[in-house]
Scaffold this motif. Structure first.
Motif, PDB file in Angstrom:
ATOM      1  N   UNK A  57      26.031  57.153  51.004  1.00 49.80           N
ATOM      2  CA  UNK A  57      25.136  56.044  50.671  1.00 49.80           C
ATOM      3  C   UNK A  57      23.713  56.540  50.463  1.00 49.80           C
ATOM      4  N   UNK A  58      23.251  57.426  51.336  1.00 45.95           N
ATOM      5  CA  UNK A  58      21.924  58.004  51.197  1.00 45.95           C
ATOM      6  C   UNK A  58      21.815  58.753  49.865  1.00 45.95           C
ATOM      7  N   UNK A  59      22.816  59.550  49.537  1.00 47.29           N
ATOM      8  CA  UNK A  59      22.806  60.307  48.279  1.00 47.29           C
ATOM      9  C   UNK A  59      22.807  59.378  47.068  1.00 47.29           C
ATOM     10  N   UNK A  60      23.612  58.333  47.110  1.00 47.79           N
ATOM     11  CA  UNK A  60      23.695  57.400  45.992  1.00 47.79           C
ATOM     12  C   UNK A  60      22.364  56.677  45.788  1.00 47.79           C
ATOM     13  N   UNK A  61      21.700  56.329  46.887  1.00 50.01           N
ATOM     14  CA  UNK A  61      20.405  55.649  46.783  1.00 50.01           C
ATOM     15  C   UNK A  61      19.330  56.606  46.265  1.00 50.01           C
ATOM     16  N   UNK A  62      19.316  57.837  46.748  1.00 46.55           N
ATOM     17  CA  UNK A  62      18.354  58.833  46.255  1.00 46.55           C
ATOM     18  C   UNK A  62      18.547  59.037  44.749  1.00 46.55           C
ATOM     19  N   UNK A  78      28.461  57.236  37.942  1.00 43.67           N
ATOM     20  CA  UNK A  78      29.838  57.160  37.466  1.00 43.67           C
ATOM     21  C   UNK A  78      30.753  58.122  38.218  1.00 43.67           C
ATOM     22  N   UNK A  79      30.211  59.249  38.668  1.00 42.53           N
ATOM     23  CA  UNK A  79      30.989  60.224  39.424  1.00 42.53           C
ATOM     24  C   UNK A  79      30.096  60.790  40.514  1.00 42.53           C
ATOM     25  N   UNK A  80      30.630  60.857  41.715  1.00 41.27           N
ATOM     26  CA  UNK A  80      29.914  61.485  42.813  1.00 41.27           C
ATOM     27  C   UNK A  80      30.854  62.365  43.611  1.00 41.27           C
ATOM     28  N   UNK A  81      30.477  63.610  43.801  1.00 39.72           N
ATOM     29  CA  UNK A  81      31.268  64.542  44.606  1.00 39.72           C
ATOM     30  C   UNK A  81      30.421  65.000  45.776  1.00 39.72           C
ATOM     31  N   UNK A  82      31.006  64.950  46.965  1.00 41.76           N
ATOM     32  CA  UNK A  82      30.260  65.336  48.160  1.00 41.76           C
ATOM     33  C   UNK A  82      31.028  66.408  48.916  1.00 41.76           C
ATOM     34  N   UNK A 105      23.019  60.001  26.903  1.00 40.80           N
ATOM     35  CA  UNK A 105      23.853  58.957  27.509  1.00 40.80           C
ATOM     36  C   UNK A 105      24.259  59.253  28.953  1.00 40.80           C
ATOM     37  N   UNK A 106      24.081  60.483  29.398  1.00 43.23           N
ATOM     38  CA  UNK A 106      24.460  60.833  30.768  1.00 43.23           C
ATOM     39  C   UNK A 106      23.346  61.618  31.455  1.00 43.23           C
ATOM     40  N   UNK A 107      23.440  61.639  32.780  1.00 38.91           N
ATOM     41  CA  UNK A 107      22.451  62.344  33.585  1.00 38.91           C
ATOM     42  C   UNK A 107      23.198  63.042  34.720  1.00 38.91           C
ATOM     43  N   UNK A 108      22.691  64.205  35.151  1.00 40.01           N
ATOM     44  CA  UNK A 108      23.313  64.980  36.214  1.00 40.01           C
ATOM     45  C   UNK A 108      22.259  65.347  37.256  1.00 40.01           C
ATOM     46  N   UNK A 109      22.611  65.140  38.523  1.00 41.78           N
ATOM     47  CA  UNK A 109      21.711  65.455  39.643  1.00 41.78           C
ATOM     48  C   UNK A 109      22.461  66.225  40.719  1.00 41.78           C
ATOM     49  N   UNK A 110      21.712  67.035  41.453  1.00 38.48           N
ATOM     50  CA  UNK A 110      22.195  67.616  42.709  1.00 38.48           C
ATOM     51  C   UNK A 110      21.355  67.015  43.826  1.00 38.48           C
ATOM     52  N   UNK A 111      22.002  66.692  44.917  1.00 36.81           N
ATOM     53  CA  UNK A 111      21.321  66.083  46.052  1.00 36.81           C
ATOM     54  C   UNK A 111      21.719  66.830  47.315  1.00 36.81           C
ATOM     55  N   UNK A 112      20.725  67.126  48.147  1.00 39.68           N
ATOM     56  CA  UNK A 112      20.986  67.743  49.451  1.00 39.68           C
ATOM     57  C   UNK A 112      20.658  66.743  50.542  1.00 39.68           C
ATOM     58  N   UNK A 124      25.728  67.094  47.263  1.00 39.88           N
ATOM     59  CA  UNK A 124      26.333  66.084  46.414  1.00 39.88           C
ATOM     60  C   UNK A 124      25.943  66.343  44.967  1.00 39.88           C
ATOM     61  N   UNK A 125      26.888  66.201  44.058  1.00 39.85           N
ATOM     62  CA  UNK A 125      26.575  66.179  42.636  1.00 39.85           C
ATOM     63  C   UNK A 125      26.870  64.767  42.148  1.00 39.85           C
TER      64      UNK A 125
END
Length: 133
Positions: A57-62, A78-82, A105-112, A124-125
């Motif tokens: 949830x924290x990653x999705x909100x960030x 659309x896709x989240x891998x943790x 049309x798409x975006x990619x993030x890395x989250x720690x 998380x990607x």
């Protein structure tokens, strides 16, 4: 109004993240956000550990804050891998995003996700799709 105040005002409407879980926005910039969450008993599972969904949830909100801040399009995940690396040792979690690619049309993030004791908790990607406002 500062960028941080503007982001906090806009995302205060995300009641699940801000009220139900208690996440707050600490920093924001184009393609970047940092949020924190003070842990309490509502974040624990039956074994007394921090529930995995809390980190997601924290990653999705960030991700939402970083990718929707000052944009002319809405972006939805659309896709989240943790990957969970370590158990939480502290009592505050931090989520910090890093923009990898922002396409048409798409975006990619890395989250720690880390805690206040410096423990790397999860990586998380996130992939998102841009929608017209």
């Amino acid at each position: 109004m500062t960028d941080l105040e503007s982001a906090r005002k806009f995302f205060s409407k995300d009641l699940y993240a801000t009220e139900a879980t208690g996440i707050q926005i600490d920093a924001v910039a184009d393609g970047y956000a940092k949020c924190s969450l003070k842990l309490d008993n509502r974040h624990k599972n039956a074994m007394g550990h921090t529930m995995g969904g809390v980190m997601f949830t924290l990653a999705d909100f960030v991700f939402a804050v970083a990718t929707n801040f000052k944009k002319d399009v809405f972006t939805v995940s659309t896709v989240g891998n943790i990957c969970y690396y370590n158990p939480v040792k502290g009592d505050i979690l931090y989520g910090e995003s890093r923009l990898i690619k922002d396409g048409r049309s798409t975006v990619f993030y890395e989250i720690e996700i880390t805690d206040n004791k410096g423990t790397l908790i999860a990586g998380i990607t996130m992939t998102g799709s841009h929608l017209k406002r």
